[in-house]
Motif scaffolding. Structure first.
Motif, PDB file in Angstrom:
ATOM      1  N   ARG A  58      27.434  21.258   1.900  1.00  0.00           N
ATOM      2  CA  ARG A  58      28.460  21.272   0.846  1.00  0.00           C
ATOM      3  C   ARG A  58      29.751  21.777   1.471  1.00  0.00           C
ATOM      4  O   ARG A  58      29.864  22.936   1.850  1.00  0.00           O
ATOM      5  CB  ARG A  58      28.044  22.181  -0.308  1.00  0.00           C
ATOM      6  CG  ARG A  58      29.037  22.183  -1.460  1.00  0.00           C
ATOM      7  CD  ARG A  58      28.489  22.993  -2.652  1.00  0.00           C
ATOM      8  NE  ARG A  58      29.388  22.922  -3.780  1.00  0.00           N
ATOM      9  CZ  ARG A  58      30.238  23.891  -4.123  1.00  0.00           C
ATOM     10  NH1 ARG A  58      30.291  25.021  -3.435  1.00  0.00           N
ATOM     11  NH2 ARG A  58      31.041  23.732  -5.155  1.00  0.00           N
ATOM     12  N   TYR A  60      33.684  22.311   0.784  1.00  0.00           N
ATOM     13  CA  TYR A  60      34.541  22.448  -0.401  1.00  0.00           C
ATOM     14  C   TYR A  60      35.686  23.417  -0.106  1.00  0.00           C
ATOM     15  O   TYR A  60      35.647  24.163   0.880  1.00  0.00           O
ATOM     16  CB  TYR A  60      33.723  22.951  -1.600  1.00  0.00           C
ATOM     17  CG  TYR A  60      33.179  24.347  -1.405  1.00  0.00           C
ATOM     18  CD1 TYR A  60      33.808  25.446  -1.973  1.00  0.00           C
ATOM     19  CD2 TYR A  60      32.042  24.567  -0.640  1.00  0.00           C
ATOM     20  CE1 TYR A  60      33.311  26.733  -1.792  1.00  0.00           C
ATOM     21  CE2 TYR A  60      31.532  25.844  -0.458  1.00  0.00           C
ATOM     22  CZ  TYR A  60      32.173  26.920  -1.025  1.00  0.00           C
ATOM     23  OH  TYR A  60      31.684  28.185  -0.831  1.00  0.00           O
ATOM     24  N   ASP A  97      33.971  13.245  -4.144  1.00  0.00           N
ATOM     25  CA  ASP A  97      34.603  13.601  -5.411  1.00  0.00           C
ATOM     26  C   ASP A  97      35.686  12.594  -5.802  1.00  0.00           C
ATOM     27  O   ASP A  97      36.570  12.905  -6.586  1.00  0.00           O
ATOM     28  CB  ASP A  97      35.192  15.007  -5.325  1.00  0.00           C
ATOM     29  CG  ASP A  97      36.102  15.181  -4.111  1.00  0.00           C
ATOM     30  OD1 ASP A  97      36.420  14.171  -3.433  1.00  0.00           O
ATOM     31  OD2 ASP A  97      36.492  16.321  -3.834  1.00  0.00           O
ATOM     32  N   GLY A 123      32.410   9.284  -5.935  1.00  0.00           N
ATOM     33  CA  GLY A 123      31.944  10.267  -6.901  1.00  0.00           C
ATOM     34  C   GLY A 123      30.440  10.189  -7.106  1.00  0.00           C
ATOM     35  O   GLY A 123      29.851  11.029  -7.787  1.00  0.00           O
ATOM     36  N   VAL A 171      32.504  17.909  -1.386  1.00  0.00           N
ATOM     37  CA  VAL A 171      31.701  16.760  -0.981  1.00  0.00           C
ATOM     38  C   VAL A 171      30.348  17.269  -0.512  1.00  0.00           C
ATOM     39  O   VAL A 171      30.254  18.318   0.126  1.00  0.00           O
ATOM     40  CB  VAL A 171      32.419  15.927   0.118  1.00  0.00           C
ATOM     41  CG1 VAL A 171      32.656  16.742   1.363  1.00  0.00           C
ATOM     42  CG2 VAL A 171      31.664  14.652   0.440  1.00  0.00           C
TER      43      VAL A 171
END
Length: 181
Positions: A58, A60, A97, A123, A171
């Protein structure tokens, strides 16, 4: 470049069947990826990397344009360079995203440029295919006049966001691979 990649995404399911993995994200991946933000050049972006309970990377954070900033990235030097000779494309399984991201590869440790391509995300979970032939050689965002990437060694992988916009991002990454078609 993103406009060229969009039609290639339609080939993803076919190419995924012919894909070899360079890197699988697992619960142990946390220490294997290093965050590199624009703060190395005075910017103020802030990226983070963790691994979810189900083993997805992850990536971010927030991209800031302050102080001429504008990117956040994660990178990993491969243990022993991967040889992708005979392959034709990189593949990335991810859930973005809706923003565009860039995959960058460095062939040799002392190489001062990377080959890169930027692609949109939907997404939803998707497998993005990036043919070697569309990757551009760049050094600090500027084009470099060298041959296109056509396989061979891969020393470092880098995944980044830098779209010229101030924005939050997230993401999930499942794996990065190569495909023979």
């Amino acid at each position: 470049m993103p406009n060229l990649l969009f039609p290639l995404l339609l080939l993803s399911s076919f190419l995924m069947q012919n894909s070899n993995r360079l890197y699988d994200f697992t619960p142990d991946s946390t220490d294997e990826w290093e965050v590199e933000d624009d703060v190395v050049m005075g910017g103020q972006s802030e990226g983070h990397f963790t691994v979810t309970d189900d083993g997805h990377g992850r990536f971010y954070g927030h991209v800031s344009l302050a102080n001429d900033g504008g990117f956040s990235s994660i990178e990993r030097v491969l243990e022993g360079d991967a040889d992708v000779s005979g392959e034709k494309a990189f593949t990335v399984r991810l859930k973005g995203d809706g923003k565009s991201y860039t995959l960058r590869v460095q062939s040799k440790r002392d190489q001062e440029f990377m080959h890169e391509a930027t692609f949109p995300t939907s997404g939803e979970w998707q497998t993005v295919t990036i043919p070697f032939g569309i990757m551009e050689a760049k050094h600090h965002g500027e084009p470099v006049d060298v041959p296109e990437f056509d396989g061979g060694p891969v020393h470092k992988l880098q995944f980044m966001i830098g779209n010229g916009k101030e924005q939050d991002f997230v993401v999930l990454l499942d794996w990065i691979g190569v495909a023979s078609r």
